[in-house]
Design an enzyme around this catalytic site. Sequence first.
Site, PDB file in Angstrom:
ATOM      1  N   GLN A  46       0.829  -1.198   0.000  1.00  0.00           N
ATOM      2  CA  GLN A  46       0.000   0.000   0.000  1.00  0.00           C
ATOM      3  C   GLN A  46       0.866   1.251   0.000  1.00  0.00           C
ATOM      4  O   GLN A  46       1.994   1.244   0.487  1.00  0.00           O
ATOM      5  CB  GLN A  46      -0.935   0.045   1.223  1.00  0.00           C
ATOM      6  CG  GLN A  46      -2.309  -0.558   1.006  1.00  0.00           C
ATOM      7  CD  GLN A  46      -2.274  -2.065   1.116  1.00  0.00           C
ATOM      8  OE1 GLN A  46      -1.652  -2.606   2.027  1.00  0.00           O
ATOM      9  NE2 GLN A  46      -2.931  -2.753   0.198  1.00  0.00           N
ATOM     10  N   ASN A  64      -3.587   1.112  -3.683  1.00  0.00           N
ATOM     11  CA  ASN A  64      -3.041  -0.210  -3.963  1.00  0.00           C
ATOM     12  C   ASN A  64      -2.001  -0.100  -5.080  1.00  0.00           C
ATOM     13  O   ASN A  64      -1.994   0.875  -5.848  1.00  0.00           O
ATOM     14  CB  ASN A  64      -4.147  -1.172  -4.415  1.00  0.00           C
ATOM     15  CG  ASN A  64      -5.022  -1.629  -3.273  1.00  0.00           C
ATOM     16  OD1 ASN A  64      -4.531  -2.001  -2.215  1.00  0.00           O
ATOM     17  ND2 ASN A  64      -6.331  -1.616  -3.487  1.00  0.00           N
ATOM     18  N   CYS A  73      -6.119   1.015   5.739  1.00  0.00           N
ATOM     19  CA  CYS A  73      -4.964   0.121   5.799  1.00  0.00           C
ATOM     20  C   CYS A  73      -4.413   0.201   7.210  1.00  0.00           C
ATOM     21  O   CYS A  73      -3.843   1.229   7.608  1.00  0.00           O
ATOM     22  CB  CYS A  73      -3.901   0.535   4.781  1.00  0.00           C
ATOM     23  SG  CYS A  73      -2.382  -0.444   4.911  1.00  0.00           S
ATOM     24  N   ASN A 150     -13.019  -1.901   3.923  1.00  0.00           N
ATOM     25  CA  ASN A 150     -12.855  -2.675   2.695  1.00  0.00           C
ATOM     26  C   ASN A 150     -13.402  -4.084   2.967  1.00  0.00           C
ATOM     27  O   ASN A 150     -13.467  -4.524   4.112  1.00  0.00           O
ATOM     28  CB  ASN A 150     -11.395  -2.708   2.225  1.00  0.00           C
ATOM     29  CG  ASN A 150     -10.418  -2.947   3.357  1.00  0.00           C
ATOM     30  OD1 ASN A 150     -10.755  -3.528   4.380  1.00  0.00           O
ATOM     31  ND2 ASN A 150      -9.186  -2.518   3.176  1.00  0.00           N
ATOM     32  N   ASN A 183     -11.136  -8.906  -0.253  1.00  0.00           N
ATOM     33  CA  ASN A 183      -9.980  -9.585   0.300  1.00  0.00           C
ATOM     34  C   ASN A 183     -10.431 -10.977   0.722  1.00  0.00           C
ATOM     35  O   ASN A 183     -11.570 -11.156   1.176  1.00  0.00           O
ATOM     36  CB  ASN A 183      -9.455  -8.830   1.527  1.00  0.00           C
ATOM     37  CG  ASN A 183      -8.974  -7.436   1.179  1.00  0.00           C
ATOM     38  OD1 ASN A 183      -7.970  -7.256   0.507  1.00  0.00           O
ATOM     39  ND2 ASN A 183      -9.698  -6.423   1.646  1.00  0.00           N
ATOM     40  N   GLU A 201      -5.002 -10.602  -1.186  1.00  0.00           N
ATOM     41  CA  GLU A 201      -5.403  -9.219  -0.977  1.00  0.00           C
ATOM     42  C   GLU A 201      -5.952  -8.616  -2.261  1.00  0.00           C
ATOM     43  O   GLU A 201      -5.328  -8.714  -3.324  1.00  0.00           O
ATOM     44  CB  GLU A 201      -4.208  -8.394  -0.485  1.00  0.00           C
ATOM     45  CG  GLU A 201      -4.572  -7.031   0.035  1.00  0.00           C
ATOM     46  CD  GLU A 201      -3.431  -6.407   0.803  1.00  0.00           C
ATOM     47  OE1 GLU A 201      -3.658  -5.947   1.926  1.00  0.00           O
ATOM     48  OE2 GLU A 201      -2.292  -6.385   0.287  1.00  0.00           O
ATOM     49  N   GLY A 211      -2.977  -5.513   7.959  1.00  0.00           N
ATOM     50  CA  GLY A 211      -3.630  -5.131   9.199  1.00  0.00           C
ATOM     51  C   GLY A 211      -5.140  -5.261   9.149  1.00  0.00           C
ATOM     52  O   GLY A 211      -5.764  -5.835  10.048  1.00  0.00           O
ATOM     53  N   SER A 212      -5.766  -4.720   8.094  1.00  0.00           N
ATOM     54  CA  SER A 212      -7.224  -4.783   8.020  1.00  0.00           C
ATOM     55  C   SER A 212      -7.704  -6.217   7.828  1.00  0.00           C
ATOM     56  O   SER A 212      -8.767  -6.596   8.344  1.00  0.00           O
ATOM     57  CB  SER A 212      -7.748  -3.882   6.893  1.00  0.00           C
ATOM     58  OG  SER A 212      -7.315  -4.331   5.634  1.00  0.00           O
TER      59      SER A 212
END
EC number: 5.1.1.7
Length: 267
Positions: A46, A64, A73, A150, A183, A201, A211-212
């Site tokens: 990212q 992205n 993110c 997301n 994702n 991803e 992380g997300s």
Amino acid sequence: MTLPFVKMHAHGDDFIIIDRRGQDNPITAQVARRLGNRHTGIGFNQLAVVLDCEDAAARIQFWNPDGTRLHTCGSATRGVADRLMHEAGTQAVVLRTERGLLTCTRVEGQQVSVDMGAPLLDWAAVPLAKAIDTRVLPIDGSPAACSMGNPHCTFFVEDIAAINVATVGPALEVHPLFPAKTNVHFVQVLSRSHIRLRIWERGGAVPLGSGSCCCGAVVNGIRRGLLDDTVAVECDGGTVTVQWDGQGGVILTGHVEPIMQGAAYLY
């Protein structure tokens, strides 16, 4: 022109930070794609562009490597927070993303936490293409879905080593049930407080961490009754901790580390 950047990573999830506070923002989809190329650019999972903000220390815009935008993110948010806390000499900072205002704090061992906000659980908010229970989707393997800003789709599997993520992930990313793509997570539950996670991803292939995605996987595991409210998430690149009480914000905690700094040429 040259564009200064800092590259960092969080459990292998690499990102670059471009600080444009007080300056114009030259980042477009074309620029993001060029910088994101790991052969002819810098390479990243990212890109975080740091911008001026009236109601927070800064506003972050995320890209992205394929030139698409994303709302959140967790890794890059914590990386920006780490730099701004060092800059201001504070132990906490509030940042604005398209998820809203996110509070970040420094915790023991030089780790950084971020409150990622409450997960979105309704089918329309993920979003899904039709009204269904997001805890069990009508897809082979019966995954669960949620959004952390997301979309996330989580499969719970017996043996994560048996899953070829790079082969099965792309088709699931564009499944018709996900109009904005998704994702894709594959989770092996090692205990109620420890999972192994691998990720496809959206717009970024197979990262070492995200992380997300860690947050989304834990949220879906808690909703399925498989996990407690504090979980160690072991990714290919390292481990982070995710906490969720089932109602409020999801707290993501882990190390962030600088890799390099430099300047990219924009032609």
